[in-house]
Design a protein around this motif. Structure first.
Motif, PDB file in Angstrom:
ATOM      1  N   ASN A  72       0.834  -1.200   0.000  1.00  0.00           N
ATOM      2  CA  ASN A  72       0.000   0.000   0.000  1.00  0.00           C
ATOM      3  C   ASN A  72       0.870   1.251   0.000  1.00  0.00           C
ATOM      4  O   ASN A  72       1.986   1.247   0.534  1.00  0.00           O
ATOM      5  CB  ASN A  72      -0.906   0.023   1.236  1.00  0.00           C
ATOM      6  CG  ASN A  72      -1.858  -1.156   1.267  1.00  0.00           C
ATOM      7  OD1 ASN A  72      -2.473  -1.489   0.258  1.00  0.00           O
ATOM      8  ND2 ASN A  72      -1.974  -1.800   2.419  1.00  0.00           N
ATOM      9  N   ARG A  73       0.369   2.306  -0.568  1.00  0.00           N
ATOM     10  CA  ARG A  73       1.116   3.563  -0.591  1.00  0.00           C
ATOM     11  C   ARG A  73       1.242   4.138   0.814  1.00  0.00           C
ATOM     12  O   ARG A  73       0.272   4.146   1.577  1.00  0.00           O
ATOM     13  CB  ARG A  73       0.426   4.579  -1.510  1.00  0.00           C
ATOM     14  CG  ARG A  73       0.561   4.257  -2.986  1.00  0.00           C
ATOM     15  CD  ARG A  73      -0.153   5.267  -3.839  1.00  0.00           C
ATOM     16  NE  ARG A  73       0.359   6.611  -3.624  1.00  0.00           N
ATOM     17  CZ  ARG A  73      -0.140   7.702  -4.210  1.00  0.00           C
ATOM     18  NH1 ARG A  73      -1.186   7.587  -5.009  1.00  0.00           N
ATOM     19  NH2 ARG A  73       0.378   8.882  -3.986  1.00  0.00           N
ATOM     20  N   ARG A  74       2.427   4.586   1.149  1.00  0.00           N
ATOM     21  CA  ARG A  74       2.619   5.288   2.411  1.00  0.00           C
ATOM     22  C   ARG A  74       2.000   6.681   2.295  1.00  0.00           C
ATOM     23  O   ARG A  74       2.000   7.278   1.220  1.00  0.00           O
ATOM     24  CB  ARG A  74       4.106   5.401   2.747  1.00  0.00           C
ATOM     25  CG  ARG A  74       4.764   4.054   3.037  1.00  0.00           C
ATOM     26  CD  ARG A  74       6.174   4.248   3.557  1.00  0.00           C
ATOM     27  NE  ARG A  74       6.848   2.978   3.770  1.00  0.00           N
ATOM     28  CZ  ARG A  74       6.739   2.246   4.881  1.00  0.00           C
ATOM     29  NH1 ARG A  74       5.968   2.671   5.876  1.00  0.00           N
ATOM     30  NH2 ARG A  74       7.394   1.097   5.005  1.00  0.00           N
ATOM     31  N   ARG A  75       1.477   7.177   3.409  1.00  0.00           N
ATOM     32  CA  ARG A  75       0.801   8.471   3.396  1.00  0.00           C
ATOM     33  C   ARG A  75       1.386   9.392   4.452  1.00  0.00           C
ATOM     34  O   ARG A  75       1.900   8.941   5.485  1.00  0.00           O
ATOM     35  CB  ARG A  75      -0.701   8.293   3.598  1.00  0.00           C
ATOM     36  CG  ARG A  75      -1.324   7.450   2.495  1.00  0.00           C
ATOM     37  CD  ARG A  75      -2.831   7.380   2.560  1.00  0.00           C
ATOM     38  NE  ARG A  75      -3.356   6.595   1.455  1.00  0.00           N
ATOM     39  CZ  ARG A  75      -3.575   7.084   0.238  1.00  0.00           C
ATOM     40  NH1 ARG A  75      -3.331   8.360  -0.022  1.00  0.00           N
ATOM     41  NH2 ARG A  75      -4.045   6.306  -0.719  1.00  0.00           N
ATOM     42  N   ASN A  76       1.297  10.688   4.178  1.00  0.00           N
ATOM     43  CA  ASN A  76       1.798  11.671   5.129  1.00  0.00           C
ATOM     44  C   ASN A  76       0.744  11.970   6.192  1.00  0.00           C
ATOM     45  O   ASN A  76      -0.330  11.347   6.217  1.00  0.00           O
ATOM     46  CB  ASN A  76       2.237  12.951   4.406  1.00  0.00           C
ATOM     47  CG  ASN A  76       1.108  13.566   3.584  1.00  0.00           C
ATOM     48  OD1 ASN A  76      -0.076  13.377   3.883  1.00  0.00           O
ATOM     49  ND2 ASN A  76       1.458  14.317   2.555  1.00  0.00           N
ATOM     50  N   LYS A  77       1.032  12.926   7.071  1.00  0.00           N
ATOM     51  CA  LYS A  77       0.114  13.236   8.171  1.00  0.00           C
ATOM     52  C   LYS A  77      -1.235  13.739   7.682  1.00  0.00           C
ATOM     53  O   LYS A  77      -2.246  13.612   8.376  1.00  0.00           O
ATOM     54  CB  LYS A  77       0.760  14.278   9.084  1.00  0.00           C
ATOM     55  CG  LYS A  77       2.004  13.776   9.813  1.00  0.00           C
ATOM     56  CD  LYS A  77       2.609  14.861  10.680  1.00  0.00           C
ATOM     57  CE  LYS A  77       3.842  14.352  11.408  1.00  0.00           C
ATOM     58  NZ  LYS A  77       4.467  15.419  12.246  1.00  0.00           N
ATOM     59  N   GLU A  78      -1.249  14.311   6.479  1.00  0.00           N
ATOM     60  CA  GLU A  78      -2.506  14.823   5.925  1.00  0.00           C
ATOM     61  C   GLU A  78      -3.303  13.736   5.217  1.00  0.00           C
ATOM     62  O   GLU A  78      -4.410  13.977   4.739  1.00  0.00           O
ATOM     63  CB  GLU A  78      -2.216  15.971   4.940  1.00  0.00           C
ATOM     64  CG  GLU A  78      -1.730  17.270   5.585  1.00  0.00           C
ATOM     65  CD  GLU A  78      -0.291  17.156   6.074  1.00  0.00           C
ATOM     66  OE1 GLU A  78       0.506  16.460   5.396  1.00  0.00           O
ATOM     67  OE2 GLU A  78       0.017  17.735   7.139  1.00  0.00           O
ATOM     68  N   GLY A  79      -2.734  12.541   5.129  1.00  0.00           N
ATOM     69  CA  GLY A  79      -3.433  11.435   4.490  1.00  0.00           C
ATOM     70  C   GLY A  79      -3.179  11.317   3.004  1.00  0.00           C
ATOM     71  O   GLY A  79      -3.786  10.481   2.323  1.00  0.00           O
TER      72      GLY A  79
END
Length: 202
Positions: A72-79
């Motif tokens: 799965n793609r990693r996401r930042n704090k903003e999603g």
């Protein structure tokens, strides 16, 4: 510039371990070579690099994306998904990101008379492993498909594989409007009840 030539250095590759009963390391490596993907630590640890190479064998851009060990793609704090372009990472001035279809260079190397287009680069990679007898390309996103990108394919049969739901409607509209191309829209994903809305072929 820290680059590993093979994606075997990446977390993304670990995801494939569970499929080794179905696909060999050789099959995965062959797909890597066809699409010329590789990994790097320069943006995010073990990121996957998708080089966009046009029909003239010119690199027009290299998309860098981060995945976890589940694929799965990693996401930042903003999603938002962690994604960048190599020329932005290295602050290369005056770079023109002349977008083409991901995997387009294959049309010069293979004799197939048709191509299959999906939305995401990851899906194109997976389908190159699963169905290596076909040429798999990716638009890079729903809205990233346009007529200019299809011009190098004008003499080929084009099969579109949109994600389920909205994308199927949008790409059907494209197929109806772009009469200068031989386009068919596959219903494989749309008609599969086990695939959730916005799900893809892979």
């Amino acid at each position: 510039m820290e680059i590993c030539k093979s994606i075997q250095c990446s977390s993304f590759y670990l995801w494939w371990f569970e499929f080794y009963d179905y696909f060999s390391r050789r099959q995965i490596f062959d797909a890597e070579q066809k699409l010329m993907i590789f990994s790097t630590n320069d943006y995010y640890q073990n990121s996957i690099c998708y080089p966009y190479i046009n029909e003239k064998e010119k690199i027009t851009g290299i998309k860098v994306m981060a995945y976890d060990e589940n694929g799965n793609r990693r996401r930042n704090k903003e999603g938002n998904g962690i994604v960048n372009w190599m020329h932005s990472i290295y602050k290369i001035e005056n770079w023109i990101n002349d977008f083409c279809l991901f995997g387009l260079h294959q049309i010069n190397e293979r004799s197939e008379k048709s191509v299959h287009i999906v939305e995401s680069e990851k899906t194109a990679f997976i389908m190159t492993i699963v169905r290596p007898e076909f040429i798999w390309l990716a638009s890079g996103g729903l809205a990233m498909l346009n007529k200019d990108k299809l011009k190098p394919l004008k003499d080929l049969k084009i099969i579109l594989h949109p994600d389920k739901g909205k994308a199927f409607i949008v790409w059907n509209q494209y197929a109806n409007e772009w009469n200068e191309f031989d386009i068919k829209v596959s219903r494989i994903t749309e008609d599969n009840p086990s695939i959730a809305d916005n799900g893809d072929l892979a």
